[in-house]
Design an enzyme around this catalytic site. Structure first.
Site, PDB file in Angstrom:
ATOM      1  N   CYS A 184      59.205  49.792  41.113  1.00 18.28           N
ATOM      2  CA  CYS A 184      58.251  49.427  42.029  1.00 18.28           C
ATOM      3  C   CYS A 184      57.235  48.309  41.691  1.00 18.28           C
ATOM      4  CB  CYS A 184      57.675  50.483  42.684  1.00 18.28           C
ATOM      5  SG  CYS A 184      58.928  51.593  43.686  1.00 18.28           S
ATOM      6  N   HIS A 209      51.859  48.073  47.334  1.00 14.50           N
ATOM      7  CA  HIS A 209      53.226  48.403  47.424  1.00 14.50           C
ATOM      8  C   HIS A 209      53.498  49.624  48.681  1.00 14.50           C
ATOM      9  CE1 HIS A 209      56.996  50.155  46.559  1.00 14.50           C
ATOM     10  NE2 HIS A 209      56.671  51.410  45.902  1.00 14.50           N
ATOM     11  N   ASN A 228      60.247  52.214  51.616  1.00 17.79           N
ATOM     12  CA  ASN A 228      59.827  51.640  50.262  1.00 17.79           C
ATOM     13  C   ASN A 228      60.966  50.789  49.649  1.00 17.79           C
ATOM     14  OD1 ASN A 228      59.306  51.455  47.575  1.00 17.79           O
ATOM     15  ND2 ASN A 228      58.854  53.459  47.079  1.00 17.79           N
TER      16      ASN A 228
END
Length: 331
Positions: free
Chosen positions: A121, A258, A288
């Site tokens: 990520c 994020h 996500n």
């Protein structure tokens, strides 16, 4: 006394941003038919309402190419201008070659530099920092930095704690060299803080790989532990990146985190004293998307008019590894 001219500083300037989401939308209600969950349960714990899923015949390079085309158009550039491509991804088309070289081929870019960055990520922030090493040293005139993922292909669809969290997508930026005065008012990438702690691997990982069991594997996560580390570690990196840039966190116009979980976004913003009105959140619609989440959120903020040229942006992420980091950029 004769005044000496100021020394110019070369900066990596964001000149174009693009994003792409696959056509298929998977709602929480859809997932409730696959696993023991409900729309209310997912929203309460994550803030996620839906996510996008790539078609079976749609590899991650296709997503990356679509985002890249939009970024190049926004920058007024063509694939012929590109001399560097860096893709942050955890879900490549193939073990090799790199997704970046596949994107290079599909876009029709000339021979240049192309490679992937794997920091899960945090991949986009890591890739930006890496590209800055080329652009700000005048070794690239037009760089594509892309975050692209098909995270739904790593899901265990019997694990309600993880399969509801992720989606697919891609975001891209064009970086070009630009002269600055060496002050915080310069356009471009101003400061970074990158971190990793391999001792925390068991908190977030995929249980498969080429040289272990030869399988793709599924994503495994200890959610509560990841949440705790995320809020503390990201906050430290944000402060460090702001210090590296010579700015205060309070000076930031937009916080673009994020998009892991709405609770994490709020926890970090609260810890740093950032007004929630300054936070760009797309997690409800995108879920996500790992390395794609920051550039997708940036693209949405620019597209809807919230983010404007000249504004100061703070980007941050944390992913498996554990890896985490932050970046300060003036658009």
């Amino acid at each position: 006394m004769e005044l000496q001219p100021l020394t110019k500083v070369l900066r990596s300037v964001v000149t174009g941003v693009g994003g792409y989401l696959p056509d298929e939308i998977v709602t929480n209600a859809d997932l409730s038919k696959l696993v023991d969950t409900t729309d209310e349960w997912i929203i309460e714990r994550t803030g996620i309402r839906q996510r996008h899923r790539a078609a079976p015949d749609q590899p991650v390079s296709d997503l990356a190419v679509e985002a890249a085309r939009k970024a190049l158009a926004a920058a007024g550039r063509t694939p012929a201008d590109v001399d560097l491509i860096i893709v942050g991804t955890t879900t490549p088309d193939l073990t090799f070659p790199a997704v970046a070289t596949i994107v290079q081929r599909k876009l029709g870019c000339p021979v240049g530099i192309a490679f992937d960055v794997q920091a899960v990520c945090s991949g986009f922030v890591y890739a930006l920092s890496t590209a800055d090493g080329f652009v700000a040293r005048n070794r690239s005139k037009c760089a594509l930095v892309i975050g692209a993922e098909t995270m739904t292909r790593l899901m265990d669809w019997t694990d309600r704690g993880t399969c509801v969290l992720f989606g697919d997508g891609a975001g891209a930026v064009v970086l070009e060299p630009g002269e600055g005065e060496g002050t915080t008012q310069d356009r471009g990438l101003l400061g970074f803080a990158l971190r990793a702690d391999g001792t925390k691997q068991d908190l977030l990982y995929v249980d498969g790989g080429v040289s272990t069991n030869g399988q793709i594997g599924h994503l495994r996560m200890q959610g509560n532990q990841v949440f705790r580390h995320a809020v503390v570690n990201i906050s430290e990196a944000v402060v460090a990146a702001a210090a590296d840039a010579g700015v205060n966190v309070a000076d930031v116009d937009w916080f673009i985190p994020h998009q892991a979980n709405q609770r994490i976004l709020e926890g970090v913003a609260r810890r740093l004293g950032i007004d929630e009105k300054k936070v760009i959140s797309t997690v409800a619609k995108h879920a996500n998307t790992s390395a794609a989440s920051i550039p997708l959120a940036l693209y949405e903020g620019i597209t809807d008019g919230r983010i404007k040229p000249g504004q100061l942006l703070l980007l941050e992420a944390m992913g498996g590894g554990l890896t985490w980091g932050a970046c300060v950029v003036r658009l």
